[in-house]
Design an enzyme around this catalytic site. Structure first.
Site, PDB file in Angstrom:
ATOM      1  N   CYS A  36      -3.177   6.134   5.996  1.00  0.00           N
ATOM      2  CA  CYS A  36      -4.470   6.784   5.765  1.00  0.00           C
ATOM      3  C   CYS A  36      -5.503   6.265   6.774  1.00  0.00           C
ATOM      4  O   CYS A  36      -5.266   5.282   7.486  1.00  0.00           O
ATOM      5  CB  CYS A  36      -4.952   6.525   4.339  1.00  0.00           C
ATOM      6  SG  CYS A  36      -5.572   4.862   4.072  1.00  0.00           S
ATOM      7  N   GLU A  86      -1.754  -0.035  -7.235  1.00  0.00           N
ATOM      8  CA  GLU A  86      -2.716   0.951  -7.752  1.00  0.00           C
ATOM      9  C   GLU A  86      -3.523   0.393  -8.921  1.00  0.00           C
ATOM     10  O   GLU A  86      -3.259  -0.694  -9.428  1.00  0.00           O
ATOM     11  CB  GLU A  86      -1.966   2.230  -8.151  1.00  0.00           C
ATOM     12  CG  GLU A  86      -1.303   2.882  -6.938  1.00  0.00           C
ATOM     13  CD  GLU A  86      -0.661   4.221  -7.238  1.00  0.00           C
ATOM     14  OE1 GLU A  86      -0.489   4.571  -8.425  1.00  0.00           O
ATOM     15  OE2 GLU A  86      -0.316   4.921  -6.270  1.00  0.00           O
ATOM     16  N   ASN A 105       2.029  -0.949  -2.118  1.00  0.00           N
ATOM     17  CA  ASN A 105       0.783  -0.409  -2.679  1.00  0.00           C
ATOM     18  C   ASN A 105       0.574  -0.891  -4.113  1.00  0.00           C
ATOM     19  O   ASN A 105       1.514  -0.981  -4.898  1.00  0.00           O
ATOM     20  CB  ASN A 105       0.709   1.126  -2.567  1.00  0.00           C
ATOM     21  CG  ASN A 105       1.887   1.849  -3.156  1.00  0.00           C
ATOM     22  OD1 ASN A 105       2.998   1.351  -3.166  1.00  0.00           O
ATOM     23  ND2 ASN A 105       1.643   3.048  -3.665  1.00  0.00           N
ATOM     24  N   CYS A 111      -6.490   2.517   6.505  1.00  0.00           N
ATOM     25  CA  CYS A 111      -5.464   1.601   7.026  1.00  0.00           C
ATOM     26  C   CYS A 111      -5.452   1.625   8.548  1.00  0.00           C
ATOM     27  O   CYS A 111      -5.266   0.589   9.193  1.00  0.00           O
ATOM     28  CB  CYS A 111      -4.098   1.967   6.468  1.00  0.00           C
ATOM     29  SG  CYS A 111      -3.923   1.512   4.730  1.00  0.00           S
ATOM     30  N   CYS A 152      -3.502   0.227  -0.352  1.00  0.00           N
ATOM     31  CA  CYS A 152      -2.284   0.689   0.324  1.00  0.00           C
ATOM     32  C   CYS A 152      -1.409  -0.493   0.745  1.00  0.00           C
ATOM     33  O   CYS A 152      -1.915  -1.596   1.004  1.00  0.00           O
ATOM     34  CB  CYS A 152      -2.638   1.476   1.584  1.00  0.00           C
ATOM     35  SG  CYS A 152      -3.488   3.023   1.284  1.00  0.00           S
ATOM     36  N   GLU A 197       0.226  -1.183   3.546  1.00  0.00           N
ATOM     37  CA  GLU A 197       0.042  -1.803   4.872  1.00  0.00           C
ATOM     38  C   GLU A 197      -1.199  -2.681   4.920  1.00  0.00           C
ATOM     39  O   GLU A 197      -1.236  -3.692   5.607  1.00  0.00           O
ATOM     40  CB  GLU A 197       0.035  -0.754   5.992  1.00  0.00           C
ATOM     41  CG  GLU A 197      -0.916   0.394   5.848  1.00  0.00           C
ATOM     42  CD  GLU A 197      -0.361   1.558   5.030  1.00  0.00           C
ATOM     43  OE1 GLU A 197       0.168   1.317   3.931  1.00  0.00           O
ATOM     44  OE2 GLU A 197      -0.510   2.710   5.469  1.00  0.00           O
TER      45      GLU A 197
END
Ligand code: THU
Length: 158
Positions: free
Chosen positions: A112, A64, A62, A115, A73, A75
């Protein structure tokens, strides 16, 4: 009107040793990838690794941003990276794992919604489901044979 039910099947495991050797290696790569996470805002370091049909492993973590929604994210970083480096090569399996500062995380990091939608798109593109493996920091986890189990009733142009 008729009440209907949806059944979702998945496999749970207590330790990484229960996975195939290939998947164990993928888990190791995902754990390694957590070290490359840039997560100063959440202190939640996520690692992802996916295995392609050509044997290549692509990782993501990830990333940010102080403007929170601009981050991405782990993935999705891995999936987009695979699409860029190896366009058209099938995904066989994807692992997600996470760690934080201090205490060990007992729960897996469930992907999430965004994703899940991207995993769904990858599945549609390759016209074949791929395995999704969620591993907690204490080594237990779940295996889903397809994103269909994590994102039923997904959006599609039909
Ligand atoms: N995150 C991921 O990278 N993958 C997940 O599956 C769940 C959440 C990231 C986004 C953000 O950087 C941090 O974890 C906290 O939400």
């Amino acid at each position: 009107m008729k009440k209907q039910e949806l059944k979702i099947s998945f496999v749970s495991f207590q330790s990484i040793g229960e996975l195939t050797k290939k998947d164990q290696k993928l888990v190791e790569k995902a754990i390694e990838a957590t070290k490359t996470a840039y997560a100063p805002y959440s202190d939640f370091y996520v690692g992802s690794a996916l295995r392609l049909a050509n044997g290549k492993i692509v990782i993501g973590s990830n990333q940010e941003n102080s403007a929170y929604p601009s981050g991405l994210c782990a993935e999705r970083v891995a999936l987009f990276q695979a699409g860029t480096l190896f366009p058209g090569v099938e995904i066989e399996a994807l692992v997600i794992t996470a760690r934080t500062k201090g205490k060990k995380l007992k729960a897996v990091a469930n992907p999430c919604g965004s994703c899940r939608q991207v995993m769904h798109e990858s599945t549609v593109r390759q016209n074949k489901p791929f395995k999704i493996i969620l591993v907690s920091e204490i080594g237990h986890g779940y295996v889903y044979d397809s994103i269909e189990s994590l994102l039923p009733f997904s959006f599609k142009f039909e």
